[in-house]
Design an enzyme around this catalytic site. Sequence first.
Site, mmCIF file in Angstrom:
data_model
loop_
_atom_site.group_PDB
_atom_site.id
_atom_site.type_symbol
_atom_site.label_atom_id
_atom_site.label_comp_id
_atom_site.label_asym_id
_atom_site.label_seq_id
_atom_site.Cartn_x
_atom_site.Cartn_y
_atom_site.Cartn_z
ATOM 1 N N ASN A 20 -68.516 127.154 57.720
ATOM 2 C CA ASN A 20 -70.323 127.568 57.212
ATOM 3 C C ASN A 20 -69.435 129.177 56.139
ATOM 4 O O ASN A 20 -70.370 129.925 55.842
ATOM 5 C CB ASN A 20 -71.514 127.760 57.637
ATOM 6 C CG ASN A 20 -70.857 128.212 59.196
ATOM 7 O OD1 ASN A 20 -69.950 128.772 59.398
ATOM 8 N ND2 ASN A 20 -72.050 128.220 59.814
ATOM 9 N N ASP A 74 -72.659 126.195 69.960
ATOM 10 C CA ASP A 74 -71.375 126.091 69.504
ATOM 11 C C ASP A 74 -70.301 126.532 70.244
ATOM 12 O O ASP A 74 -69.354 127.469 69.265
ATOM 13 C CB ASP A 74 -71.365 126.483 68.284
ATOM 14 C CG ASP A 74 -70.244 125.331 67.061
ATOM 15 O OD1 ASP A 74 -70.128 124.769 68.129
ATOM 16 O OD2 ASP A 74 -70.090 126.169 65.971
ATOM 17 N N GLY A 126 -64.523 128.651 58.817
ATOM 18 C CA GLY A 126 -64.467 127.592 59.723
ATOM 19 C C GLY A 126 -65.734 126.392 58.180
ATOM 20 O O GLY A 126 -65.464 126.880 57.514
#
Length: 592
Positions: free
Chosen positions: A153, A350, A151
């Site tokens: 991060n 999210d 992803g």
Amino acid sequence: MSVKHAIYRGLELGRSVLQLGLKSGGRFAAKLRAERFRVGPSVRTAQPQAFLPSRYRYYRTSLKGLAAQLQSAAFRRRFTGGSPRNRAVCLAFGLGVGLIEQQLEDDRKTAATCEEIQAVFRKKRFHGPLKPFTSGYKLEDYRIGKQIGKGSNAAVYEAAAQFAPSTESDTEKKCSQVQLREDKEEVETARSLTCCSLKSFPMAIKMMWNFGAGSSSENILKSMSQELVPAHPLALKREKEQITLDGQFGILPKRVSAHPNVIRVYRAFTADVPLLPGAQEEYPDVLPARLYPAGLGNNRTLFLVMKNYPYTLRQYLEESTPGRRQGSLMMLQLLEGVDHLCRQGVAHRDLKSDNVLLEFDSDGCPRLVISDFGCCLAQRDSSLQLPFNTIWVSRGGNSSLMAPEVATAVPGCSVVIDYSKADAWAVGAISYEIFGQHNPFYRAVGLESRRYQEKQLPPLPSSVPADVQLVIRLLLRRNPSKRPSARVAANMLHLSLWGRNALANQDSTGMKKVADWLLCQSAMVLLKGCGGPSGTSVEAELQRSFLSNLDLEDLRTAVGFLLYGHQRQACIVSARSSVTQVLKMDTLGDLD
């Protein structure tokens, strides 16, 4: 005026006085305080607030006495004079008060039933899919395989450990046998390989990318503490627990309890960043300079150990389209997971199909878990309200699926963003994907949550149950005050899936039929839970989650929404039938 009409008006008058509260309510309250209106000692009981507001709490404990007093006064007037009309109105008024008292008594019994059922099922704790283990606080304890996700991060790798117990449960055995109905042979081969890989690597390790947190364990844990929200109590070593984890908003983030639809982090530790397979090709810039000269990352970072799931929701939906019942169960699981987080003061912020993981239960039904808490709001006060006084305050991730109240917020003095229903809105948008449609907020020419109108929402397939369509439309309401909470929306789906008989000939005020159904449902779930593997199925987990979170007012609201939807649907069908009859008559007229 006829006696029948007078009684009817008296009943209506009694209801209006006690439900809406007329200006003369204070005078009634003063009379009720007189000792002659008391019938026995007052008892403090929990009363449903939707029927009578809290400011009328004295009425709640004295309605029986008021009804008895009014009725006895009416009978006294029968023999002491007075016009027939006045006697009838007074008697009807007393009867109306008595009916309200009876309804409140039914509500008291229903509320007590809900509390008893809730207490029974809250004692039954959910245990995570992996058995507890005592080691695994070092990266060297794990054997790391190939990369399974990446992803913005972090990168995720499959992993295994020598100390970990075998996790090849009945669920995973079934997973290797379950083959969804696909025409493409290569898809089936890929799925078989995935299940075999899960046996060799039952765990997953998430390696966070560390740019600005430094290389000390304390700074890393403080900077990335939101990732620890779904952590097991033994995820950190005892000495690490002493570190004050401030979190992004300057307060200690919560640790949510275990839930079948929320990911569980079993271990969290810091270690030197290793050179894992594909690192220099796929994410060289985040590596430390010792591994890649142009890398910007720090030498140490945070590692999280979780269960390895075969798919993300997005991957699964790219290959398969669930049936109407499976789709309803998948949507319900997301709502249960969001409700669990909201109850513990956490907003995910999210939520998208990439951040939902998926496996199969023993019956082949998809089990969904919410993952990736890097953007979550987890505050000590559980208010789910974030002060938004500057543009530097993060609203969360994934702007496409940001609820309207979040997307349209303008920073300023005393401005607060309320996230209590934001994740539920995102579930409504993801539900389009579950039922085989494009997410209306993802497409290049799609809608924007900032400015869309509800009438612009695309229609769902006709195969989607009417109750499910109603829930999705309600979840996507722009005004959060008119939008149901995740708990109410989940209750609607529970009633639609398992309690349709309880809704037959039901009104939104009397809940006796629903209470009877709850008792039967509780007995059935308890018996199934004692029967072995069936107790671990998705449906059994959902029913236990529903019964452990029973609340009379949430249940009444859900019933009201469903009955409104049924009435509206009946009106539409009736109107269409009338139009069809008119068209037939016109056609016959033309033939004549």
